[in-house]
Design an enzyme around this catalytic site. Structure first.
Site, PDB file in Angstrom:
ATOM      1  N   HIS A   1      25.438   4.444   3.459  1.00 19.74           N
ATOM      2  CA  HIS A   1      25.406   5.886   3.183  1.00 19.74           C
ATOM      3  C   HIS A   1      25.897   6.279   1.790  1.00 19.74           C
ATOM      4  O   HIS A   1      25.518   7.324   1.270  1.00 19.74           O
ATOM      5  CB  HIS A   1      26.243   6.629   4.239  1.00 19.74           C
ATOM      6  CG  HIS A   1      27.695   6.695   3.913  1.00 19.74           C
ATOM      7  ND1 HIS A   1      28.527   5.596   3.996  1.00 19.74           N
ATOM      8  CD2 HIS A   1      28.465   7.717   3.466  1.00 19.74           C
ATOM      9  CE1 HIS A   1      29.746   5.944   3.634  1.00 19.74           C
ATOM     10  NE2 HIS A   1      29.739   7.227   3.300  1.00 19.74           N
ATOM     11  N   ASP A   2      26.748   5.483   1.144  1.00 20.75           N
ATOM     12  CA  ASP A   2      27.261   5.834  -0.191  1.00 20.75           C
ATOM     13  C   ASP A   2      27.023   4.717  -1.209  1.00 20.75           C
ATOM     14  O   ASP A   2      27.712   4.653  -2.234  1.00 20.75           O
ATOM     15  CB  ASP A   2      28.766   6.139  -0.137  1.00 20.75           C
ATOM     16  CG  ASP A   2      29.043   7.623   0.031  1.00 20.75           C
ATOM     17  OD1 ASP A   2      28.146   8.429  -0.284  1.00 20.75           O
ATOM     18  OD2 ASP A   2      30.150   7.978   0.477  1.00 20.75           O
TER      19      ASP A   2
ATOM     20  N   HIS B   1      35.096   1.999   1.557  1.00 20.67           N
ATOM     21  CA  HIS B   1      34.725   3.266   2.202  1.00 20.67           C
ATOM     22  C   HIS B   1      33.422   3.098   2.970  1.00 20.67           C
ATOM     23  O   HIS B   1      33.285   3.583   4.107  1.00 20.67           O
ATOM     24  CB  HIS B   1      34.576   4.363   1.154  1.00 20.67           C
ATOM     25  CG  HIS B   1      33.943   5.608   1.687  1.00 20.67           C
ATOM     26  ND1 HIS B   1      34.573   6.447   2.586  1.00 20.67           N
ATOM     27  CD2 HIS B   1      32.723   6.157   1.451  1.00 20.67           C
ATOM     28  CE1 HIS B   1      33.771   7.458   2.890  1.00 20.67           C
ATOM     29  NE2 HIS B   1      32.646   7.310   2.214  1.00 20.67           N
TER      30      HIS B   1
ATOM     31  N   HIS C   1      34.869   5.787  -3.426  1.00 20.19           N
ATOM     32  CA  HIS C   1      33.553   5.573  -2.816  1.00 20.19           C
ATOM     33  C   HIS C   1      33.039   4.174  -3.122  1.00 20.19           C
ATOM     34  O   HIS C   1      31.983   3.997  -3.727  1.00 20.19           O
ATOM     35  CB  HIS C   1      32.563   6.641  -3.289  1.00 20.19           C
ATOM     36  CG  HIS C   1      32.815   7.996  -2.700  1.00 20.19           C
ATOM     37  ND1 HIS C   1      33.526   8.967  -3.363  1.00 20.19           N
ATOM     38  CD2 HIS C   1      32.475   8.527  -1.496  1.00 20.19           C
ATOM     39  CE1 HIS C   1      33.602  10.051  -2.613  1.00 20.19           C
ATOM     40  NE2 HIS C   1      32.978   9.814  -1.466  1.00 20.19           N
TER      41      HIS C   1
END
Length: 798
Positions: free
Chosen positions: A539-540, A503, A499
């Site tokens: 988003h991460d 990614h 992550h």
């Protein structure tokens, strides 16, 4: 029956003439001479008069020391005041070198000229430490003597007479006489006279000491309550609580009036603010105090000395104070923070014990209410600490001026910083470098792989995507801000196994491809497209390499802060935090309604990446797909969907899931490597669960079960992933490559699973065969042993 103090006070109050006569008798020269042991001619009654007039301590003690110098034939006398700093006692000069012809101003030592003795140094320190009078006839023969002051003042000390001043067991000061001028040393008679004068000095210094202690306690209370006072300036509800409670009790007690007094809480807490008071440069707090904190219930207030000011009615209505019930307001720490006072029961009776009990309960409630101010103060401090921590994080995450030169190399080209360039100049730099990367790395393709890209090239590609969808010019996004934003997003991802920024970029790229190549962009406005791509990149951000469940099990503060979708909400907040900085805010030229809409979409998109929510939205998305097939006219369907806000949000949420899982759709040579990265991160979490939490991880996160990865991948594809891409390919045929990719990967993983199962089966069969062979061999051995045993037995019987 004994006489009580109250009886004496009542008698003296009722007989002022007797009290005056008694005082004159007890304070006569003869009486004082008898008590002190001094001849009447040696008593300076002006000192006693000054004591009664509350003249300052230095003036009174100066006169005592001056007289002692004359009576003892001492060369000089000094006063050392005792104090503590950091829990360590010390003596500091207050009156120094007082002789028979000295002036007060010359002998009072200013704070910046003090001579300070620790208690383990010099004869004066020894006196304070032992609390005993000393008469040193020759200082050279005394082990405690220090030449420190002699060297400092160029004076020669021969003999010393010194005595401590005590208030009970507490050290107050040390008075010292130096160098007998009419003899070799101080005699026993000198010592006796010295101690008799010490009684008068002790009286004055005791009064001073008690006054000082009182001031210290008052100041201490003010310092502790300062912050609460500041909170009261903002939290008016506390005052409303006080008023409401007191008004209710006032009605119950049937009193005329009430008042609430809060202690003055405006003193600073800092050490450098109390130094002037401790050093004598600033007067200590002398405001109202409540010395004992007891309930004060007074009847016939007009007869009390404290109410002598009430010579006439206090207002035009003719109201006067008759009965008073006054109680301290004490907080949970048992500190007095104020006083609540009620005046005059309407029935004319004094307040009784029931009134006291009720008011005591009320003031306890008021005191506890005051804790709200402390809580608010703590919240403010926590908020400030949070701001400081965010500033530290932003410093390390934010794109620096030297880093932005990796993309906008304005220093090399123009010799200036990007902020000093025109937008056209910045656009020229970006146009030259960025567009070729889009074609080179196949950003429009679902099969995109970041394996051949550097992290900086991914940042460049991310910037170009905003140009590709046409939002930079339309929404006037400053190009320097856009570059700084993308660079900062890449730095915001931690360098963990899966992550990470790669990614994050892959998810943003897949969102871009779904919108463009997948033709889902036709349902959304350009503003919504901009929000969706941004959500994909963010988003991460700041992922820790562990899932939501681990945050809960480990007691991570994130789990306490966010009740559900823990990490997703953290990613969202981190993204908003970056956008809150003006130099990173790509939405800065949008109007308020547009900003609200963009943030709303980002909320939905990022929270939707929580797979726990995925199963809740699958059916809703499937119904939208089914509905799309009922429209024969494609344009009507697009027009319909463009106006359906809720349906668009559901599709967007499902798009985020498809983007987040998109690695499963990549070509096999890419997917197989990515799957190993995902598994490695899971195994790292499993190791943490085993070592830190002391729990056994689930099979997916158990490194010992790594061989089962193909089986787990097949299960993940079947029960989670296939539905998403099957429905999207049904919704838009242009997305078919993603479904083809996942089906192909399913075959590959299934082949590896079957291969693994075949090997496992072969091992089990081999193991079973060995066990059968061992069992057969054991049976044969047992039969042979039984035969030979039979023959032997027959021979034995014979």
């Amino acid at each position: 029956m004994g006489v009580e103090k109250e009886d004496v006070e009542k008698f003296l109050s009722g007989n002022p003439a007797f009290a005056k006569q008694y005082f004159a008798k007890k304070m006569s020269p003869g009486t004082i001479s008898k008590l002190s042991g001094l001849p009447e001619k040696q008593i300076d009654f002006s000192q006693l008069q000054e004591l009664s007039q509350n003249i300052n301590m230095e003036k009174v003690v100066f006169k005592i020391l001056k007289r002692l110098s004359a009576l003892l034939h001492a060369d000089r006398c000094s006063l050392y005041m005792y104090r503590q700093r950091n829990g360590i006692g010390e003596l500091a000069t207050r009156l120094f070198n007082v002789s028979t012809d000295s002036e007060l101003d010359d002998c009072v030592v200013p704070p910046d000229s003090e001579i300070v003795y620790p208690l383990d140094m010099g004869i004066v320190g020894h006196v304070a430490l032992t609390k005993k009078t000393v008469n040193v006839k020759d200082v050279r023969e005394n082990q405690y003597f220090s030449t420190f002051v002699d060297e400092l003042t160029e004076y020669g000390t021969r003999n010393i007479l010194a005595s401590p001043i005590l208030n009970g067991k507490d050290m107050v000061a040390v008075i010292m006489a130096l160098n007998k001028t009419t003899g070799p040393h101080f005699t026993a008679e000198d010592e006796d006279l010295f101690l008799k004068y010490m009684k008068i000095a002790t009286l004055n210094l005791k009064i001073y000491h008690l006054s000082y202690l009182h001031s210290c306690e008052t100041r201490k209370g003010q310092l502790l309550l300062w912050s609460a006072n500041k909170v009261f300036e903002e939290l008016t509800d506390i005052e409303r609580q006080f008023h409401k409670a007191l008004y209710t009790v006032r009605a119950y007690l049937n009193c005329d009036r009430y008042s609430v007094g809060l202690l003055d809480m405006t003193k600073e807490k800092e050490f450098f603010d109390i130094w002037p008071v401790l050093m004598g440069e600033q007067a200590p707090y002398s405001g109202p105090v409540t010395p004992d904190g007891r309930i004060c219930n007074i009847m016939n207030a007009g007869d009390e000395e404290m109410f002598q000011f009430q010579t006439e009615p206090l207002d035009s209505s003719g109201w006067t104070i008759k009965n008073v019930l006054s109680l301290p307001i004490v907080n949970k720490k048992e500190e007095i923070v104020g006083v609540a006072t009620f005046y005059n029961r309407k029935d004319g009776k004094p307040f009784d014990d029931q009134d006291e009990q009720l008011m005591e309960a009320l003031t306890q409630f008021l005191g506890w209410s005051a804790l709200n101010t402390d809580t608010y103060d703590k919240m403010n401090k926590l908020e400030n600490r949070k701001d400081i921590a965010q500033d530290m994080v932003l410093y390390h995450v934010k794109c620096r001026d030297d880093e932005i030169q990796n993309i906008l190399n304005t220093r090399d080209l123009f010799g200036v910083e990007p902020r000093e360039c025109e937008e056209e100049e910045l656009l020229g730099i970006l146009k030259k470098d960025l567009p070729p990367l889009i074609k080179k790395f196949e950003i429009y393709e679902f099969r995109f792989s970041d394996f051949n890209c550097t992290e900086m090239e991914l940042v460049r590609c991310g910037i170009q995507m905003y140009y590709e969808v046409g939002v930079v010019k339309k929404f006037q996004v400053p190009q320097e801000v856009l570059v700084r934003f993308m660079y900062s997003v890449s730095k915001g991802y931690r360098r963990i196994t899966y992550h990470n920024w790669r990614h994050g970029f892959n998810v943003g790229q897949t969102m871009f491809t779904l919108l463009t190549t997948g033709m889902l962009k036709r349902y959304y406005t350009d503003l919504e497209v901009m929000a969706m791509i941004t959500a994909g990149f963010l988003h991460d951000i700041d992922h820790r390499g562990t899932n939501n469940l681990y945050q809960v099990k480990s007691g991570n503060p994130l789990a306490k802060l966010h009740g559900s979708s823990i990490l997703e909400r953290h990613h969202l907040e981190f993204g908003k935090f970056l956008l809150s900085d003006e130099s990173l805010n790509i939405y800065q030229n949008l109007h308020r309604r547009q900003v609200d809409h963009v943030i709303h979409l980002m909320d939905i998109a990022i929270i939707a990446t929580d797979l726990a929510l995925y199963f809740k939205k699958r059916t809703m998305f499937q119904k939208i797909v089914d509905l799309s097939h009922t429209y024969e006219d494609e344009k009507k369907w697009v027009d319909f969907m463009s106006l359906e806000t809720t349906r668009k949000e559901i599709v967007m949420a499902m798009m985020m899931t498809a983007c987040d899982l998109s690695a499963i759709t990549k070509p096999w040579e890419v997917q197989s490597k990515v799957a190993l990265s995902v598994a490695a991160e899971f195994w790292e979490q499993g190791d943490l669960e085993r070592t830190v939490l002391e729990q056994n991880p689930i099979p997916m996160m158990d490194r010992a079960k790594a061989a089962e990865l193909p089986k787990l991948q097949c299960g993940f594809i079947d029960f989670v992933c296939t539905f998403v891409y099957k429905e999207f390919s049904r919704f838009h045929p242009q997305i078919q490559p993603m479904l083809d990719g996942i089906l192909n990967n399913r075959k590959e993983w299934n082949a590896k699973k079957e291969e693994y199962e075949a090997k496992l089966k072969a091992i089990e069969e081999e193991k079973a065969a060995k066990e059968t062979a061992m069992a057969s061999k054991g049976t044969a051995n047992n039969t042979s042993a039984a035969g030979s045993g039979s023959g032997s037995k027959t021979c034995s019987v014979c």
